[in-house]
Design an enzyme around this catalytic site. Structure first.
Site, mmCIF file in Angstrom:
data_model
loop_
_atom_site.group_PDB
_atom_site.id
_atom_site.type_symbol
_atom_site.label_atom_id
_atom_site.label_comp_id
_atom_site.label_asym_id
_atom_site.label_seq_id
_atom_site.Cartn_x
_atom_site.Cartn_y
_atom_site.Cartn_z
ATOM 1 N N CYS A 113 0.588 -1.441 0.107
ATOM 2 C CA CYS A 113 0.120 -0.074 -0.011
ATOM 3 C C CYS A 113 0.857 1.325 0.023
ATOM 4 O O CYS A 113 0.494 2.399 -0.339
ATOM 5 C CB CYS A 113 -1.023 0.076 1.390
ATOM 6 S SG CYS A 113 -2.146 -1.488 0.881
ATOM 7 N N HIS A 249 -2.926 7.089 2.690
ATOM 8 C CA HIS A 249 -3.380 5.654 2.251
ATOM 9 C C HIS A 249 -4.622 5.583 2.519
ATOM 10 O O HIS A 249 -5.137 5.659 3.776
ATOM 11 C CB HIS A 249 -2.392 4.711 2.570
ATOM 12 C CG HIS A 249 -3.024 3.254 2.220
ATOM 13 N ND1 HIS A 249 -3.537 2.825 0.895
ATOM 14 C CD2 HIS A 249 -3.117 2.251 3.113
ATOM 15 C CE1 HIS A 249 -3.754 1.869 0.920
ATOM 16 N NE2 HIS A 249 -3.925 1.197 2.266
ATOM 17 N N ASN A 279 -10.104 0.186 -0.036
ATOM 18 C CA ASN A 279 -8.555 0.093 0.024
ATOM 19 C C ASN A 279 -8.025 -0.497 -1.431
ATOM 20 O O ASN A 279 -8.167 -1.769 -1.540
ATOM 21 C CB ASN A 279 -8.212 -0.722 0.978
ATOM 22 C CG ASN A 279 -6.633 -0.757 1.241
ATOM 23 O OD1 ASN A 279 -5.673 -0.416 0.372
ATOM 24 N ND2 ASN A 279 -6.212 -1.287 2.260
#
Ligand code: UT7
Length: 322
Positions: A113, A249, A279
């Site tokens: 990520c 993020h 996500n």
């Protein structure tokens, strides 16, 4: 010395939308639980046969168009991804072929990520050193391909997508600082147990899926994101009030809110796409950035702080004047 600046951005989401109500029918969960614990209402999921490179290409073309350039200007391609189409060649090599412009360096980087932060930091270094003048930097994932759709603790969290930036040489910054970090002691809290060098047998034994100790990841994420923001401010001699937008993020709305509260950052200046994107791993930061550029929140001249966190653990910041 050359500086680098963001000349154009683009994003792309696959058309298929999976809502929380859809997931209620697949695993033992409720739409309400998912929304209350994560802030996620829906996610985009690639169709069978739709690949990471397909998403990357669309985002890249939009960024190139926004930058007002032709692909022939690009002299560096970096793709951040954990879900490449093939073990090799890289998505970056495939993307170069799709764009029909050959010869420049093209490679993938993998920091889960945090991947886009790493890719952008590396592109900035190339430009600083005079080794590139126009970089295409992409974060692209079909992360839902490595999700166990029977595991309610992970399958509700992720989505697919791609975000891209064209980063060009400039005589003033642009990118003000980048800071890339990792701590491998946390490697087992968020990982995919299967791997290439362990052999494909293990992959067939159903271990090729994301495994996460969610609650522990949550706590480290909040602490690390908050600390990273404060370190970036301190090393640049800035204050929270000097930052127009924070683009973190996008893992969980509660992580964003808790981080903002912990460091006293106004939550209304935190860009969030968690509700509709979920996500998307390495794609989440460039996608959120692009959304906020296109809806007019992020404007030229503003200071924006990007902050990533992910498996490894990896984390990092890029501070820029847009
Ligand atoms: O990209 C960077 C990495 N990823 C992240 O940053 C994610 C970090 N973690 C999180 O976002 C949160 O930890 C989760 C959303 C994954 C979980 O939220 P939580 O508030 O930390 O819940 P929990 O893991 O402590 O679980 C609470 C309960 C458990 O039941 P018991 O043991 O209390 O009976 C879980 O089994 O919630 C249960 N649970 C669910 N219930 C309904 C877990 N997943 C679900 C679900 N639906 N989908």
């Amino acid at each position: 010395m050359n500086y680098s600046r963001i000349q154009g951005t683009g994003g792309f989401l696959p058309a298929q939308i999976v809502t929380n109500a859809d997931l209620e029918r697949r695993v033992d969960t409720t739409a309400q639980w998912i929304f209350e614990r994560t802030g996620i209402a829906e996610r985009h999921v690639a169709e069978p046969g739709e690949t990471t490179c397909d998403l990357a290409e669309q985002a890249a073309r939009r960024a190139i168009e926004a930058a007002g350039l032709s692909p022939s200007t690009i002299d560096l391609i970096i793709v951040a991804t954990t879900t490449p189409d093939h073990i090799f060649p890289s998505v970056a090599s495939q993307l170069q072929d799709r764009l029909g412009h050959y010869g420049c360096a093209a490679f993938d980087i993998q920091a889960v990520c945090t991947g886009f932060i790493y890719a952008l930091g590396i592109a900035d270094q190339f430009i600083h050193a005079g080794n590139a003048r126009c970089a295409l930097v992409v974060g692209a994932e079909t992360f839902t391909r490595i999700i166990n759709w029977e595991d309610r603790s992970t399958c509700v969290l992720f989505g697919d997508g791609a975000g891209a930036m064209i980063v060009t040489a400039a005589d003033k910054p642009g990118i003000l600082s980048s800071d890339l970090r990792a701590d491998g002691r946390y490697k087992d809290l968020l990982w995919v147990p299967a791997g290439v060098s362990q052999g494909y047998e293990q992959t067939r034994r159903n271990e090729a899926f994301v495994a996460m100790r969610g609650n522990e990841v949550f706590k480290v994420a909040v602490n690390t994101l908050g600390r990273s923001v404060l370190q970036a401010l301190e090393s640049n001699g800035l204050d929270i009030a000097d930052i127009d937008w924070l683009v973190p993020h996008q893992a969980n709305e509660r992580i964003l809110a808790a981080t903002a509260k912990k460091i006293g950052f106004p939550v209304e200046r935190v860009i969030s796409t968690v509700k509709t994107h979920a996500n998307t791993s390495a794609a989440s930061i460039p996608l959120a950035f692009d959304v906020a550029v296109r809806d007019g929140r992020i404007q030229r001249g503003q200071r924006v702080l990007l902050v990533g966190f992910g498996g490894g653990f990896t984390w990092g910041t890029v501070l820029l004047r847009y």
